[in-house]
Enzyme design. Structure first.
Site, PDB file in Angstrom:
ATOM      1  CG  ASN A   1      -1.873   1.095   1.313  1.00 33.81           C
ATOM      2  OD1 ASN A   1      -1.828   2.014   0.487  1.00 33.81           O
ATOM      3  ND2 ASN A   1      -2.753   1.042   2.289  1.00 33.81           N
TER       4      ASN A   1
ATOM      5  NE  ARG B   1      -6.243   1.626  -0.096  1.00 33.36           N
ATOM      6  CZ  ARG B   1      -6.270   2.731   0.618  1.00 33.36           C
ATOM      7  NH1 ARG B   1      -5.199   3.122   1.276  1.00 33.36           N
ATOM      8  NH2 ARG B   1      -7.356   3.442   0.693  1.00 33.36           N
TER       9      ARG B   1
ATOM     10  CG  HIS C   1     -13.276   3.335   3.127  1.00 31.90           C
ATOM     11  ND1 HIS C   1     -14.053   4.288   3.751  1.00 31.90           N
ATOM     12  CD2 HIS C   1     -12.008   3.675   3.383  1.00 31.90           C
ATOM     13  CE1 HIS C   1     -13.288   5.171   4.346  1.00 31.90           C
ATOM     14  NE2 HIS C   1     -12.035   4.827   4.137  1.00 31.90           N
TER      15      HIS C   1
ATOM     16  NE  ARG D   1     -11.092  12.972   3.557  1.00 27.95           N
ATOM     17  CZ  ARG D   1     -10.797  11.681   3.614  1.00 27.95           C
ATOM     18  NH1 ARG D   1     -11.676  10.802   4.047  1.00 27.95           N
ATOM     19  NH2 ARG D   1      -9.626  11.259   3.203  1.00 27.95           N
TER      20      ARG D   1
ATOM     21  CD  GLU E   1      -9.078  -1.270   3.973  1.00 23.79           C
ATOM     22  OE1 GLU E   1      -8.555  -1.027   5.081  1.00 23.79           O
ATOM     23  OE2 GLU E   1      -9.464  -0.379   3.206  1.00 23.79           O
TER      24      GLU E   1
END
Ligand code: ADP
Length: 401
Positions: A7, A91, A180, A241, A385
């Site tokens: 990743n 990823r 996601h 956010r 993941e």
């Protein structure tokens, strides 16, 4: 088969080495501060001591070379030779509309990921650096890419289009993509396995709530709606956010405060959410502590976060005409009993009944936290993941032979 999962961020690179015969992790680690003066490599071989090394790592090719050195090191290594690594899974944040699943890396696939730089300027370029670095260090070893957006490519046009002039979609591909996806897909599959029910029969709402947060409505095993949009800014209130707001807020604030595009982007992505409302922290642990201590700003931040999360769960139950399973995952979802409790408290109209004692137990395993009477199964499922990417990589490499 042994697989490396990578990743790559702009200045960091996380890795996990899997033995896919039993899906065990042989080693994992992280290179931080790539391109800065002193880079840090943290390497953790399973069952052995963690090692940290500080050196100058100017780019991703060197970072992967250092990782491979550690993986084959006499003392800290877990491999006799780099040749044992038979494939690498990467990823990638944005797959646009081109990728509806993971893919074997070819020159065409790389060109397509490059075309998507426009949509993910911060995230897709490091992914290409990671792929190039892996090709340079392990020539002939196949690379596979897994996209955060791919799982959501099943969304219907009425869900992914914004009600704005259609020319913007035609010209610039302005639409909702979500994120996601790897996590939402993984936890929805694990939920069905855990309940021992066919995923095709289930309406699942997966709540991936970490620093970034998104919800997905998974019906019959496919994503029918998700809360993130063109970028990860849409949807839930997050650590830093804003999530959903009236788009006019952007132009109004830009005008009043004389902000540039990058300043307003930074405000909405890095200085909003829990951080902005609490004025103290983006970390749910601090917010919860403040709420328990009766601090007004943290209390407001907590209440806004929970309210918005609950509203989205309700809207996804509406989108699917019901819900059988709610899954909590990621940093907040897996660890914060109080966020789960408060959210579920006001979902009683859906028939949700939480077992408060089960909710407090921590196990690191998939588990049920609803009562036997609850009409909706509420589960906590640790996301993984990397494992999902490793499984896709194995599958694609075997298919391509
Ligand atoms: P990322 O989106 O960066 O992958 P994670 O899924 O790892 O993030 O989630 C990180 C967040 O999880 C932290 O910022 C923190 O808010 C939250 N978190 C971690 N542990 C706890 C806990 N025990 N209680 C509440 N929140 C927690």
């Amino acid at each position: 088969m042994k697989l490396l999962v990578i990743n790559a961020g702009s200045s960091s690179l996380k890795y996990q080495l899997y033995d896919m015969t039993d899906e065990s992790v042989l080693a994992k680690g992280l290179v931080e501060r790539i391109g800065m003066d002193s880079s840090i490599l943290t390497h953790k071989p399973t069952g052995k001591e963690e090692v940290t090394e500080v050196s100058e790592i100017l780019e991703h090719t060197t970072a992967i070379r250092k990782v491979l050195e550690k993986l084959t090191d006499k003392e800290h290594g877990v491999l006799a030779s780099v040749n044992e690594i038979q494939a690498v899974g990467h990823r990638v944040v944005h797959g646009g509309e081109a990728f509806k699943g993971s893919a074997l890396v070819t020159p065409e696939v790389k060109a397509e990921i490059r075309r998507l730089f426009d949509l993910a300027p911060l995230h897709n370029p490091p992914a290409i650096m990671g792929i190039n670095a892996s090709e340079a260090n392990m020539p002939g070893v196949p690379n596979v890419v897994a996209f955060d957006t791919a799982f959501h490519q099943t969304m219907d046009e009425k869900v992914y289009l914004y009600p704005i002039p259609r020319v913007l979609y035609k010209k610039h591909r302005v639409r909702r993509y979500g994120a996601h996806g790897t996590s939402h897909q993984y936890v929805s599959r694990v939920a069905a396995e855990y309940l021992n029910r066919p995923i095709e029969d289930l309406k699942i709402i997966t709540c991936h709530i970490g620093n970034g947060a998104s919800l997905t409505a998974v019906k019959g095993g496919v994503s029918v709606d998700t809360s993130m949009g063109l970028t990860p800014l849409e949807g839930l209130m997050m650590g830093t956010r804003s999530g959903d707001l009236d788009p006019t807020v952007v132009t109004f604030v830009m005008n009043k405060e004389e902000l540039s595009i990058s300043e307003v982007n930074s405000m909405l992505n890095k200085h909003s959410g829990l951080l902005a409302i609490s004025g103290s922290s983006s970390d749910m642990r601090d917010i919860t502590d403040g709420w328990e201590a009766g601090k007004p700003n943290e209390t407001l931040a907590f209440e806004m976060y929970e309210y918005r999360l609950r509203k989205y769960i309700g809207s996804y139950a509406a989108a699917m005409n019901g819900v059988d399973v709610i899954v909590f995952t990621a940093g907040v979802g897996e660890n914060s009993a109080i966020v789960r409790e408060k959210t579920c408290e006001n979902l009683s109209y859906l028939g949700v009944e939480l077992d408060k004692e089960l909710n407090k137990i921590r196990s690191g395993e998939p588990r049920r936290i609803s009562t036997p009477n609850s009409k909706v199964e509420v589960l906590v499922i640790p996301t993984n993941e990397e494992l999902m990417i490793a499984r896709d990589t194995l599958h694609i490499v075997q298919e391509s032979k």
